[in-house]
Design a protein around this motif. Sequence first.
Motif, PDB file in Angstrom:
ATOM      1  N   ILE A  75       0.973  -1.218   0.094  1.00 12.36           N
ATOM      2  CA  ILE A  75      -0.065  -0.087   0.036  1.00 12.36           C
ATOM      3  C   ILE A  75       0.656   1.099  -0.123  1.00 12.36           C
ATOM      4  N   GLY A  76       1.847   1.035   0.859  1.00 13.74           N
ATOM      5  CA  GLY A  76       2.830   2.333   0.930  1.00 13.74           C
ATOM      6  C   GLY A  76       3.484   2.738  -0.524  1.00 13.74           C
ATOM      7  N   MET A  77       4.075   1.730  -0.977  1.00 15.93           N
ATOM      8  CA  MET A  77       4.751   1.978  -2.418  1.00 15.93           C
ATOM      9  C   MET A  77       3.771   2.275  -3.372  1.00 15.93           C
ATOM     10  N   MET A  78       2.321   1.848  -3.387  1.00 21.27           N
ATOM     11  CA  MET A  78       1.576   2.032  -4.421  1.00 21.27           C
ATOM     12  C   MET A  78       1.368   3.606  -4.463  1.00 21.27           C
ATOM     13  N   GLU A  79       1.008   4.131  -3.269  1.00 17.09           N
ATOM     14  CA  GLU A  79       0.708   5.492  -2.836  1.00 17.09           C
ATOM     15  C   GLU A  79       2.147   6.286  -3.345  1.00 17.09           C
ATOM     16  N   MET A  80       3.184   5.914  -2.816  1.00 10.33           N
ATOM     17  CA  MET A  80       4.678   6.435  -3.195  1.00 10.33           C
ATOM     18  C   MET A  80       4.806   6.859  -4.814  1.00 10.33           C
ATOM     19  N   THR A  81       4.272   5.708  -5.619  1.00  9.68           N
ATOM     20  CA  THR A  81       4.403   5.431  -6.962  1.00  9.68           C
ATOM     21  C   THR A  81       3.480   6.694  -7.517  1.00  9.68           C
ATOM     22  N   LEU A  82       2.117   6.558  -7.130  1.00  8.37           N
ATOM     23  CA  LEU A  82       1.141   7.614  -7.697  1.00  8.37           C
ATOM     24  C   LEU A  82       1.673   8.960  -7.064  1.00  8.37           C
ATOM     25  N   VAL A  83       2.187   9.380  -6.114  1.00  4.60           N
ATOM     26  CA  VAL A  83       2.700  10.775  -5.537  1.00  4.60           C
ATOM     27  C   VAL A  83       3.980  11.160  -6.361  1.00  4.60           C
ATOM     28  N   PHE A  94       9.598   2.744  -6.966  1.00 10.84           N
ATOM     29  CA  PHE A  94       8.547   2.236  -6.477  1.00 10.84           C
ATOM     30  C   PHE A  94       7.805   1.260  -7.015  1.00 10.84           C
ATOM     31  N   LEU A  95       7.382   1.445  -8.327  1.00 10.85           N
ATOM     32  CA  LEU A  95       6.884   0.636  -9.025  1.00 10.85           C
ATOM     33  C   LEU A  95       7.136  -0.994  -9.048  1.00 10.85           C
ATOM     34  N   VAL A  96       8.545  -1.088  -9.100  1.00 10.69           N
ATOM     35  CA  VAL A  96       9.261  -2.535  -9.114  1.00 10.69           C
ATOM     36  C   VAL A  96       8.954  -2.812  -7.604  1.00 10.69           C
ATOM     37  N   LEU A  97       8.940  -1.910  -6.468  1.00 11.65           N
ATOM     38  CA  LEU A  97       9.052  -2.307  -5.128  1.00 11.65           C
ATOM     39  C   LEU A  97       7.343  -2.574  -4.849  1.00 11.65           C
ATOM     40  N   VAL A  98       6.483  -2.198  -5.566  1.00 11.30           N
ATOM     41  CA  VAL A  98       5.227  -2.629  -5.623  1.00 11.30           C
ATOM     42  C   VAL A  98       5.040  -4.221  -5.828  1.00 11.30           C
ATOM     43  N   PHE A  99       5.607  -4.438  -6.977  1.00 12.46           N
ATOM     44  CA  PHE A  99       5.370  -5.910  -7.394  1.00 12.46           C
ATOM     45  C   PHE A  99       6.262  -6.740  -6.450  1.00 12.46           C
ATOM     46  N   VAL A 100       7.249  -6.357  -5.965  1.00  6.00           N
ATOM     47  CA  VAL A 100       8.248  -7.306  -5.267  1.00  6.00           C
ATOM     48  C   VAL A 100       7.401  -7.302  -3.728  1.00  6.00           C
ATOM     49  N   PHE A 101       6.963  -6.529  -3.052  1.00  5.78           N
ATOM     50  CA  PHE A 101       6.201  -6.710  -1.814  1.00  5.78           C
ATOM     51  C   PHE A 101       4.848  -7.305  -2.227  1.00  5.78           C
ATOM     52  N   PHE A 102       4.001  -6.981  -3.253  1.00  6.66           N
ATOM     53  CA  PHE A 102       2.809  -7.665  -3.680  1.00  6.66           C
ATOM     54  C   PHE A 102       2.965  -8.999  -3.727  1.00  6.66           C
ATOM     55  N   PHE A 103       4.217  -9.577  -4.521  1.00  7.70           N
ATOM     56  CA  PHE A 103       4.400 -11.118  -4.598  1.00  7.70           C
ATOM     57  C   PHE A 103       4.911 -11.726  -3.292  1.00  7.70           C
ATOM     58  N   ILE A 104       5.220 -11.010  -2.511  1.00  5.14           N
ATOM     59  CA  ILE A 104       5.617 -11.540  -1.290  1.00  5.14           C
ATOM     60  C   ILE A 104       4.383 -11.983  -0.464  1.00  5.14           C
ATOM     61  N   ALA A 105       3.646 -10.750  -0.419  1.00  5.21           N
ATOM     62  CA  ALA A 105       2.296 -10.940   0.434  1.00  5.21           C
ATOM     63  C   ALA A 105       1.572 -12.125  -0.393  1.00  5.21           C
ATOM     64  N   LEU A 106       1.552 -12.095  -1.754  1.00  7.12           N
ATOM     65  CA  LEU A 106       0.600 -13.039  -2.264  1.00  7.12           C
ATOM     66  C   LEU A 106       1.243 -14.661  -2.095  1.00  7.12           C
ATOM     67  N   PHE A 107       2.328 -14.733  -2.147  1.00  9.79           N
ATOM     68  CA  PHE A 107       3.155 -16.047  -1.775  1.00  9.79           C
ATOM     69  C   PHE A 107       2.595 -16.449  -0.309  1.00  9.79           C
TER      70      PHE A 107
END
Length: 120
Positions: A75-83, A94-107
């Motif tokens: 959520i933080g990285m999504m917000e930072m990306t848009l800002v 930040f966009l890359v970090l969104v995907f990294v953290f998303f896949f960690i959470a998804l896994f």
Amino acid sequence: MDFLASTHLHITTWVVALILFFVALAMSNSKVVQMILRLDYLLIILTGVALFIKGMDYGEGMLYGLKFIAGILVIGMMEMTLVKKAKGKPYTTFLVLVFVFFFIALFLGFKLPMGINFLA
């Protein structure tokens, strides 16, 4: 509290958030979409906390805690990306970090006992 601790409700909220995130990322002026996305963040956090509390019954507290932290980081990285995009600054990191953290959470979400086990 039982309704909020529904895995399906939580998945629905983050799927909606991903769709809104990519819509906001594609638009040049996305203030309304960002406000709706921020409301969805609150729903994600609310259902996530309810699932976290319910997850304490399964004895996998540390992994649920790591998933919770990964979700907050998404959520933080999504917000930072848009800002960053709105300010015209580079936002690829930040966009890359969104995907990294998303896949960690998804896994973790699919691996833990309350998740839908696609990884068996």
